[in-house]
Design a protein around this motif. Sequence first.
Motif, PDB file in Angstrom:
ATOM      1  N   VAL A  15       0.836  -1.196   0.000  1.00  0.00           N
ATOM      2  CA  VAL A  15       0.000   0.000   0.000  1.00  0.00           C
ATOM      3  C   VAL A  15       0.872   1.248   0.000  1.00  0.00           C
ATOM      4  N   VAL A  16       0.519   2.235  -0.831  1.00  0.00           N
ATOM      5  CA  VAL A  16       1.184   3.532  -0.768  1.00  0.00           C
ATOM      6  C   VAL A  16       0.722   4.199   0.530  1.00  0.00           C
ATOM      7  N   GLU A  17       1.674   4.371   1.438  1.00  0.00           N
ATOM      8  CA  GLU A  17       1.376   4.937   2.752  1.00  0.00           C
ATOM      9  C   GLU A  17       1.545   6.457   2.778  1.00  0.00           C
ATOM     10  N   ALA A  18       2.528   6.954   2.032  1.00  0.00           N
ATOM     11  CA  ALA A  18       2.785   8.397   2.023  1.00  0.00           C
ATOM     12  C   ALA A  18       3.516   8.780   0.743  1.00  0.00           C
ATOM     13  N   ILE A  19       3.317  10.014   0.333  1.00  0.00           N
ATOM     14  CA  ILE A  19       4.085  10.606  -0.761  1.00  0.00           C
ATOM     15  C   ILE A  19       4.581  11.937  -0.229  1.00  0.00           C
ATOM     16  N   GLU A  20       5.885  12.005   0.029  1.00  0.00           N
ATOM     17  CA  GLU A  20       6.461  13.180   0.681  1.00  0.00           C
ATOM     18  C   GLU A  20       7.142  14.122  -0.299  1.00  0.00           C
ATOM     19  N   GLY A  21       7.023  13.823  -1.583  1.00  0.00           N
ATOM     20  CA  GLY A  21       7.625  14.651  -2.623  1.00  0.00           C
ATOM     21  C   GLY A  21       6.634  14.813  -3.759  1.00  0.00           C
ATOM     22  N   HIS A  22       7.167  14.860  -4.975  1.00  0.00           N
ATOM     23  CA  HIS A  22       6.331  15.018  -6.160  1.00  0.00           C
ATOM     24  C   HIS A  22       6.374  13.744  -6.984  1.00  0.00           C
ATOM     25  N   CYS A  23       5.275  13.000  -7.007  1.00  0.00           N
ATOM     26  CA  CYS A  23       5.184  11.759  -7.769  1.00  0.00           C
ATOM     27  C   CYS A  23       4.683  12.087  -9.173  1.00  0.00           C
ATOM     28  N   THR A  24       5.489  11.758 -10.174  1.00  0.00           N
ATOM     29  CA  THR A  24       5.099  12.030 -11.564  1.00  0.00           C
ATOM     30  C   THR A  24       4.332  10.865 -12.181  1.00  0.00           C
ATOM     31  N   CYS A  25       4.108   9.801 -11.425  1.00  0.00           N
ATOM     32  CA  CYS A  25       3.401   8.626 -11.945  1.00  0.00           C
ATOM     33  C   CYS A  25       1.935   8.592 -11.520  1.00  0.00           C
ATOM     34  N   ALA A  26       1.411   9.703 -11.031  1.00  0.00           N
ATOM     35  CA  ALA A  26       0.003   9.832 -10.649  1.00  0.00           C
ATOM     36  C   ALA A  26      -0.411   8.824  -9.574  1.00  0.00           C
ATOM     37  N   MET A  27       0.510   8.479  -8.676  1.00  0.00           N
ATOM     38  CA  MET A  27       0.175   7.604  -7.554  1.00  0.00           C
ATOM     39  C   MET A  27      -0.498   8.432  -6.467  1.00  0.00           C
ATOM     40  N   SER A  28      -1.319   7.761  -5.674  1.00  0.00           N
ATOM     41  CA  SER A  28      -2.011   8.404  -4.557  1.00  0.00           C
ATOM     42  C   SER A  28      -1.873   7.543  -3.315  1.00  0.00           C
ATOM     43  N   VAL A  29      -1.926   8.169  -2.167  1.00  0.00           N
ATOM     44  CA  VAL A  29      -1.945   7.431  -0.908  1.00  0.00           C
ATOM     45  C   VAL A  29      -3.137   6.477  -0.955  1.00  0.00           C
ATOM     46  N   GLY A  30      -2.892   5.224  -0.580  1.00  0.00           N
ATOM     47  CA  GLY A  30      -3.939   4.201  -0.607  1.00  0.00           C
ATOM     48  C   GLY A  30      -3.870   3.292  -1.822  1.00  0.00           C
ATOM     49  N   ASP A  31      -3.186   3.709  -2.895  1.00  0.00           N
ATOM     50  CA  ASP A  31      -3.019   2.814  -4.040  1.00  0.00           C
ATOM     51  C   ASP A  31      -2.303   1.559  -3.562  1.00  0.00           C
ATOM     52  N   SER A  32      -2.632   0.415  -4.174  1.00  0.00           N
ATOM     53  CA  SER A  32      -2.037  -0.831  -3.693  1.00  0.00           C
ATOM     54  C   SER A  32      -2.015  -1.895  -4.782  1.00  0.00           C
ATOM     55  N   PHE A  33      -1.268  -2.943  -4.490  1.00  0.00           N
ATOM     56  CA  PHE A  33      -1.329  -4.173  -5.275  1.00  0.00           C
ATOM     57  C   PHE A  33      -1.247  -5.336  -4.303  1.00  0.00           C
ATOM     58  N   PHE A  34      -1.603  -6.515  -4.784  1.00  0.00           N
ATOM     59  CA  PHE A  34      -1.648  -7.712  -3.949  1.00  0.00           C
ATOM     60  C   PHE A  34      -0.700  -8.767  -4.497  1.00  0.00           C
ATOM     61  N   VAL A  35      -0.167  -9.583  -3.603  1.00  0.00           N
ATOM     62  CA  VAL A  35       0.609 -10.756  -3.960  1.00  0.00           C
ATOM     63  C   VAL A  35      -0.073 -11.934  -3.283  1.00  0.00           C
ATOM     64  N   ARG A  36      -0.533 -12.876  -4.109  1.00  0.00           N
ATOM     65  CA  ARG A  36      -1.192 -14.084  -3.607  1.00  0.00           C
ATOM     66  C   ARG A  36      -0.489 -15.268  -4.240  1.00  0.00           C
ATOM     67  N   GLY A  37       0.206 -16.049  -3.407  1.00  0.00           N
ATOM     68  CA  GLY A  37       1.040 -17.110  -3.946  1.00  0.00           C
ATOM     69  C   GLY A  37       2.132 -16.475  -4.793  1.00  0.00           C
ATOM     70  N   GLY A  38       2.240 -16.878  -6.029  1.00  0.00           N
ATOM     71  CA  GLY A  38       3.240 -16.305  -6.924  1.00  0.00           C
ATOM     72  C   GLY A  38       2.672 -15.306  -7.908  1.00  0.00           C
TER      73      GLY A  38
END
Length: 114
Positions: A15-38
């Motif tokens: 989970v994106v917990e914080a962005i303390e600078g300038h993110c040029t990839c349009a990410m936001s706090v709370g964005d996430s991905f999952f890993v399940r098995g492989g």
Amino acid sequence: MRRDDEFELYDLQVVVEAIEGHCTCAMSVGDSFFVRGGKLSLPEGREFCLYALQAAIPLLPAKQRRNHPADWMETDARVTCPDPACRLIMRVDRVGSRTLRHDDVSPIAWEGGS
């Protein structure tokens, strides 16, 4: 009864917990991905920065496994994007577990056990 060829892995959410600078990839706090098995998955319609993802990937196999309680992998859960201007901080959460069998995840026959 547990079979000799079974093992457990944690399911993870990064989970994106914080962005303390300038993110040029349009990410936001709370964005996430999952890993399940492989397998890696994203919530439907969402994206995740490739550079932030590549910073987290090397840690994920170790976070999926139970380690010694004093191992730093058991206590440390944050990783940062490699872009120093972005300063995006991600948190790796264990969100469940699953039991897998060797032959389900490897083409090499398992010869261990009884």
